[in-house]
Design a protein around this motif. Structure first.
Motif, PDB file in Angstrom:
ATOM      1  N   TRP A   1       0.863  -1.176   0.000  1.00 16.51           N
ATOM      2  CA  TRP A   1       0.000   0.000   0.000  1.00 16.51           C
ATOM      3  C   TRP A   1       0.895   1.220   0.000  1.00 16.51           C
ATOM      4  O   TRP A   1       1.839   1.305   0.776  1.00 16.51           O
TER       5      TRP A   1
ATOM      6  N   LEU B   1      -0.095   4.687   7.532  1.00 17.59           N
ATOM      7  CA  LEU B   1      -1.507   4.333   7.601  1.00 17.59           C
ATOM      8  C   LEU B   1      -1.618   2.876   8.032  1.00 17.59           C
ATOM      9  O   LEU B   1      -0.659   2.119   7.889  1.00 17.59           O
ATOM     10  N   PRO B   2      -2.789   2.480   8.525  1.00 22.03           N
ATOM     11  CA  PRO B   2      -2.910   1.078   8.936  1.00 22.03           C
ATOM     12  C   PRO B   2      -2.787   0.093   7.773  1.00 22.03           C
ATOM     13  O   PRO B   2      -2.407  -1.058   7.989  1.00 22.03           O
ATOM     14  N   SER B   3      -3.096   0.529   6.539  1.00 21.70           N
ATOM     15  CA  SER B   3      -3.075  -0.416   5.420  1.00 21.70           C
ATOM     16  C   SER B   3      -1.646  -0.793   5.058  1.00 21.70           C
ATOM     17  O   SER B   3      -0.770   0.062   4.946  1.00 21.70           O
TER      18      SER B   3
ATOM     19  N   ARG C   1      -4.141  -5.246   6.612  1.00 24.80           N
ATOM     20  CA  ARG C   1      -4.122  -4.043   7.437  1.00 24.80           C
ATOM     21  C   ARG C   1      -3.704  -4.400   8.853  1.00 24.80           C
ATOM     22  O   ARG C   1      -3.922  -5.507   9.308  1.00 24.80           O
ATOM     23  N   ARG C   2      -3.086  -3.422   9.513  1.00 26.99           N
ATOM     24  CA  ARG C   2      -2.728  -3.642  10.909  1.00 26.99           C
ATOM     25  C   ARG C   2      -3.719  -2.923  11.825  1.00 26.99           C
ATOM     26  O   ARG C   2      -4.421  -2.010  11.402  1.00 26.99           O
ATOM     27  N   GLN C   3      -3.744  -3.369  13.086  1.00 26.53           N
ATOM     28  CA  GLN C   3      -4.662  -2.759  14.037  1.00 26.53           C
ATOM     29  C   GLN C   3      -4.137  -1.382  14.443  1.00 26.53           C
ATOM     30  O   GLN C   3      -2.930  -1.170  14.509  1.00 26.53           O
ATOM     31  N   ARG C   4      -5.034  -0.460  14.685  1.00 23.12           N
ATOM     32  CA  ARG C   4      -4.606   0.860  15.138  1.00 23.12           C
ATOM     33  C   ARG C   4      -5.114   1.089  16.561  1.00 23.12           C
ATOM     34  O   ARG C   4      -6.039   0.436  17.024  1.00 23.12           O
ATOM     35  N   ARG C   5      -4.497   2.050  17.249  1.00 23.14           N
ATOM     36  CA  ARG C   5      -4.936   2.433  18.595  1.00 23.14           C
ATOM     37  C   ARG C   5      -5.114   3.940  18.618  1.00 23.14           C
ATOM     38  O   ARG C   5      -4.423   4.673  17.897  1.00 23.14           O
TER      39      ARG C   5
ATOM     40  N   VAL D   1      -0.865  -0.411  16.609  1.00 22.61           N
ATOM     41  CA  VAL D   1      -0.546  -1.369  17.656  1.00 22.61           C
ATOM     42  C   VAL D   1       0.624  -2.233  17.214  1.00 22.61           C
ATOM     43  O   VAL D   1       0.665  -2.689  16.079  1.00 22.61           O
TER      44      VAL D   1
ATOM     45  N   VAL E   1      -6.803  -2.006  23.914  1.00 28.42           N
ATOM     46  CA  VAL E   1      -6.487  -1.123  22.792  1.00 28.42           C
ATOM     47  C   VAL E   1      -7.248   0.188  22.987  1.00 28.42           C
ATOM     48  O   VAL E   1      -8.476   0.181  23.062  1.00 28.42           O
ATOM     49  N   PRO E   2      -6.541   1.328  23.089  1.00 27.52           N
ATOM     50  CA  PRO E   2      -7.235   2.610  23.233  1.00 27.52           C
ATOM     51  C   PRO E   2      -8.127   2.899  22.033  1.00 27.52           C
ATOM     52  O   PRO E   2      -7.723   2.678  20.877  1.00 27.52           O
TER      53      PRO E   2
ATOM     54  N   TRP F   1     -13.479  -0.175  14.847  1.00 29.49           N
ATOM     55  CA  TRP F   1     -12.642   1.025  14.680  1.00 29.49           C
ATOM     56  C   TRP F   1     -11.164   0.659  14.650  1.00 29.49           C
ATOM     57  O   TRP F   1     -10.383   1.220  13.860  1.00 29.49           O
ATOM     58  N   THR F   2     -10.759  -0.299  15.496  1.00 29.60           N
ATOM     59  CA  THR F   2      -9.332  -0.601  15.588  1.00 29.60           C
ATOM     60  C   THR F   2      -8.787  -1.215  14.299  1.00 29.60           C
ATOM     61  O   THR F   2      -7.581  -1.190  14.073  1.00 29.60           O
ATOM     62  N   TYR F   3      -9.674  -1.808  13.475  1.00 29.36           N
ATOM     63  CA  TYR F   3      -9.210  -2.413  12.223  1.00 29.36           C
ATOM     64  C   TYR F   3      -9.621  -1.598  11.004  1.00 29.36           C
ATOM     65  O   TYR F   3      -9.492  -2.055   9.882  1.00 29.36           O
ATOM     66  N   ASP F   4     -10.141  -0.394  11.216  1.00 27.05           N
ATOM     67  CA  ASP F   4     -10.604   0.410  10.089  1.00 27.05           C
ATOM     68  C   ASP F   4      -9.463   1.291   9.565  1.00 27.05           C
ATOM     69  O   ASP F   4      -8.507   1.577  10.287  1.00 27.05           O
ATOM     70  N   ASP F   5      -9.571   1.639   8.285  1.00 24.42           N
ATOM     71  CA  ASP F   5      -8.676   2.628   7.698  1.00 24.42           C
ATOM     72  C   ASP F   5      -9.549   3.549   6.850  1.00 24.42           C
ATOM     73  O   ASP F   5      -9.968   3.172   5.756  1.00 24.42           O
TER      74      ASP F   5
ATOM     75  N   HIS G   1      -8.879   3.943   3.056  1.00 27.79           N
ATOM     76  CA  HIS G   1      -8.851   2.775   2.164  1.00 27.79           C
ATOM     77  C   HIS G   1     -10.273   2.486   1.667  1.00 27.79           C
ATOM     78  O   HIS G   1     -11.235   2.686   2.401  1.00 27.79           O
TER      79      HIS G   1
END
Lengths: 209, 151
Positions: A149, A154-156, A194-198, A207, B113-114, B128-132, B135
């Motif tokens: 990506w 970005l998480p992607s 995609r990776r997990q975000r916090r 994350v 996870v916050p 939400w934690t796996y959203d982008d 994309h």
């Protein structure tokens, strides 16, 4: 002249031939050809038409691929990581810890999807390591492909292309093997990885696992 | 009944001792630890990912119901507030979820996870934690609810 019986008799009684026998799952040209072939022969009469349609229906029923059966349909895969033979091959959303694959249907942003699918290159034989511990590699059939990506931060992470008849494996190799996530097996399709975000107040964070 | 808040400390395992309380909160302090030492121990637990004792000890406050975790049979997800900032910002919210794969010793770790402060629904938080948002393929609560398998 007696001809020796070189060909052993088949173990199971042969199934009557079907119009679908000639096509493989990846043979789109043949599929299109069959799809346009008229099923109903107007000279053959109603009974023959009904028989032909029943045969096609039975064949489609036999070929219908349920998610639960998908693992049983692929041949056994060598399992050097000892993750167990019961990993199902799925084409849905699957997270492995902090990395997840999301199916990217062809109708969703087709132009962007197409650009990434055509840009994707073959996964290295040793596998592609994501975030230091998640390894993607082709598990079966034709090689799987990958496109990064383009935007960092970005998480992607990228786009994974699993061609028809193929299967992609995602294994986990953390520094501490006690905290290892189970393997994923990914069926044919195009996926956003995609990776997990916090949440951090200034914006999205990521994350690390 | 006491007029002022009363701190009750009791060592576990004493036979015949029963405590009853109304309008009480479980203390975040372990008996015998100073508040500073208890806080330090909690921060060490959080850093090492030992969330279970922190939740049991009342360091996080649950503000949602527990929802079944899609793709993770038998496990639940829930949203907590994090007043001490053990996972992120003090006063923020965290999603607590269980690992999809148990550890080698059979124990299943919890993760914190916050998530944004306006999210209360656990499914929305997990999605939400796996959203982008940048994309084309988004992870909405409906997408997350249809999760096939989590490891």
């Amino acid at each position: 002249v007696s001809i020796p019986n070189a060909i052993p008799p088949p173990r199971t009684p042969p199934r009557p031939p079907s119009v679908l026998d000639s096509i493989g799952t990846s043979d789109y040209a043949a599929l299109a050809e069959v799809a346009h072939r008229p099923l109903i022969d107007h000279g053959a009469g109603l009974d023959a038409t009904i028989t032909a349609l029943r045969e096609v229906l039975a064949d489609l029923e036999a070929r219908r691929l349920h998610h639960d059966d998908a693992a049983a349909l692929v041949p056994p895969v060598p399992d050097p990581d000892g993750q167990g033979p019961d990993v199902p091959v799925l084409d849905g959303v699957q997270p492995q810890g902090d990395v997840a694959v999301f199916p990217w249907p062809s109708f969703m942003s087709p132009h962007i999807r197409h650009a990434h699918v055509t840009a994707a290159v073959r996964l290295p034989a040793a596998g592609l390591v994501l975030l230091g511990s998640h390894r993607l590699r082709s598990g079966l059939g034709p090689p799987c492909r990958w496109a990064d990506w383009p935007t960092d931060g970005l998480p992607s992470l990228g786009t994974l292309v699993v061609p028809p008849g193929a299967m992609c494996r995602m294994t986990h190799h953390p520094a501490d093997p006690v905290h290892r996530h189970g393997e994923l097996r990914i069926g044919p399709g195009v996926y956003a990885v995609r990776r997990q975000r916090r949440y951090v107040p200034a914006g999205g964070g990521l994350v690390f696992d | 009944v006491t007029a002022l808040p009363l701190v009750v400390e009791a060592a576990a395992g004493i036979a015949g001792v029963t405590a009853m309380a109304w309008a009480a909160a479980r203390s975040t302090r372990q008996p015998g630890l100073s508040p500073q030492a208890a806080r330090k121990a909690a921060q060490a637990d959080a850093k090492a990912g030992r969330w279970e004792p922190l939740i049991r000890g009342g360091w996080l406050h649950k503000i949602s119901t527990s929802a079944p975790d899609p793709g993770n049979p038998g496990q639940v997800i829930a949203v907590f507030t994090d007043p001490h900032g053990l996972a992120g910002q003090p006063g923020g919210r965290v999603l607590i979820a269980a690992d999809g794969t148990p550890d080698a010793d059979g124990h299943r770790r919890l993760h914190a996870v916050p998530v944004p402060p306006d999210i209360r629904d656990p499914l929305e938080a997990a999605a939400w934690t796996y959203d982008d948002p940048t994309h084309p393929v988004r992870c909405t609560p409906a997408v997350y609810a249809a999760l096939a398998r989590r490891t």
